[in-house]
Scaffold this motif. Structure first.
Motif, short mmCIF file in Angstrom:
data_model
loop_
_atom_site.label_atom_id
_atom_site.label_comp_id
_atom_site.label_asym_id
_atom_site.label_seq_id
_atom_site.Cartn_x
_atom_site.Cartn_y
_atom_site.Cartn_z
N HIS A 3 19.05 -19.84 36.99
CA HIS A 3 19.63 -18.67 37.65
C HIS A 3 19.96 -18.97 39.12
O HIS A 3 20.97 -18.51 39.64
CB HIS A 3 18.66 -17.50 37.51
CG HIS A 3 19.16 -16.24 38.14
ND1 HIS A 3 20.27 -15.58 37.68
CD2 HIS A 3 18.73 -15.55 39.22
CE1 HIS A 3 20.49 -14.53 38.43
NE2 HIS A 3 19.56 -14.48 39.38
N LEU A 6 23.29 -21.01 39.44
CA LEU A 6 24.45 -20.14 39.20
C LEU A 6 24.74 -19.27 40.41
O LEU A 6 25.91 -19.03 40.76
CB LEU A 6 24.22 -19.27 37.96
CG LEU A 6 24.28 -19.99 36.62
CD1 LEU A 6 23.92 -19.03 35.48
CD2 LEU A 6 25.67 -20.56 36.40
N GLU A 7 23.71 -18.79 41.05
CA GLU A 7 23.89 -17.95 42.25
C GLU A 7 24.53 -18.77 43.38
O GLU A 7 25.45 -18.30 44.06
CB GLU A 7 22.52 -17.42 42.68
CG GLU A 7 22.56 -16.27 43.64
CD GLU A 7 23.06 -14.99 43.00
OE1 GLU A 7 23.56 -14.15 43.76
OE2 GLU A 7 22.98 -14.80 41.78
N LEU A 9 26.48 -21.49 43.02
CA LEU A 9 27.87 -21.74 42.63
C LEU A 9 28.75 -20.51 42.84
O LEU A 9 29.91 -20.61 43.27
CB LEU A 9 27.94 -22.20 41.16
CG LEU A 9 27.53 -23.64 40.89
CD1 LEU A 9 27.54 -23.92 39.40
CD2 LEU A 9 28.45 -24.61 41.62
N LYS A 10 28.21 -19.33 42.56
CA LYS A 10 28.96 -18.09 42.75
C LYS A 10 29.36 -17.93 44.22
O LYS A 10 30.52 -17.66 44.54
CB LYS A 10 28.13 -16.90 42.27
CG LYS A 10 28.84 -15.58 42.44
CD LYS A 10 28.06 -14.44 41.82
CE LYS A 10 26.94 -14.03 42.74
NZ LYS A 10 26.24 -12.80 42.33
N TYR A 11 28.41 -18.13 45.13
CA TYR A 11 28.71 -18.00 46.56
C TYR A 11 29.63 -19.12 47.06
O TYR A 11 30.48 -18.91 47.93
CB TYR A 11 27.42 -17.94 47.39
CG TYR A 11 26.71 -16.62 47.22
CD1 TYR A 11 27.30 -15.44 47.66
CD2 TYR A 11 25.46 -16.56 46.60
CE1 TYR A 11 26.66 -14.23 47.49
CE2 TYR A 11 24.81 -15.35 46.44
CZ TYR A 11 25.42 -14.19 46.88
OH TYR A 11 24.81 -12.99 46.72
N PHE A 13 32.05 -20.64 45.28
CA PHE A 13 33.41 -20.30 44.87
C PHE A 13 33.97 -19.11 45.63
O PHE A 13 35.15 -19.05 45.94
CB PHE A 13 33.48 -20.07 43.36
CG PHE A 13 33.42 -21.34 42.57
CD1 PHE A 13 34.40 -22.32 42.74
CD2 PHE A 13 32.38 -21.58 41.68
CE1 PHE A 13 34.34 -23.51 42.02
CE2 PHE A 13 32.32 -22.76 40.96
CZ PHE A 13 33.30 -23.73 41.13
N LEU A 14 33.12 -18.16 45.97
CA LEU A 14 33.54 -17.02 46.77
C LEU A 14 33.98 -17.48 48.17
O LEU A 14 35.01 -17.04 48.69
CB LEU A 14 32.40 -16.00 46.86
CG LEU A 14 32.74 -14.69 47.57
CD1 LEU A 14 33.84 -13.95 46.84
CD2 LEU A 14 31.50 -13.81 47.67
#
Length: 149
Positions: A3, A6-7, A9-11, A13-14
């Motif tokens: 988890h 993934l968090e 990677l999310k930031y 890409f943002l």
């Protein structure tokens, strides 16, 4: 995947997405400034051209097209070849591609293109490009043009 990964990677890409939008907005601003500067220069040239009462017109005073007027918009080539802008097919003293008259800035310029019999401006044979003005006479073969505005 965990988890936490993934968090991250999310930031990541943002952040990349925001950097892309900032870069795109910067490019639009730079292009708008460049276009605005070029437009004002073009307007100055257009206003100067209007002040000089151009465009140039070439009145044929001798030759097969005697009495006709040609407007010089950018460039005209003269010669016996049908590929020339003004084909002087009946002029036996003109070369296949004899001369050109073109606009350079706000000036009209005559250039001989290696013709056999030469190109003349005000009865003087030219070797290099020559700026012409109102009233000048240009001879290409047996065709004579008078420069007008």
């Amino acid at each position: 995947m965990t988890h936490g990964l993934l968090e991250i990677l999310k930031y990541f890409f943002l952040a990349l997405l925001w950097l892309f939008f900032i870069y795109a907005a910067r490019m639009v601003l730079v292009d708008a400034r460049r276009t605005r500067g070029a437009g004002s220069r073009a307007n100055e040239l257009h206003e100067d051209r209007l002040d000089r009462k151009t465009p140039y017109r070439l009145r044929i005073t001798e030759g097969e097209y005697r009495g006709e007027t040609i407007e010089l918009v950018s460039e005209l080539t003269f010669g016996r070849s049908p590929m020339c802008s003004v084909s002087l097919a009946q002029d036996t003293f003109a070369s296949a591609v004899h001369a050109r008259i073109f606009l350079q800035g706000l000036d009209a310029v005559v250039e001989d293109l290696g013709s056999t019999n030469g190109t003349f401006v005000n009865e003087e044979r030219i070797e290099d490009p020559v700026v012409v003005d109102r009233g000048d006479r240009v001879q290409i073969g047996s065709t004579v043009l008078e420069v007008r505005h």
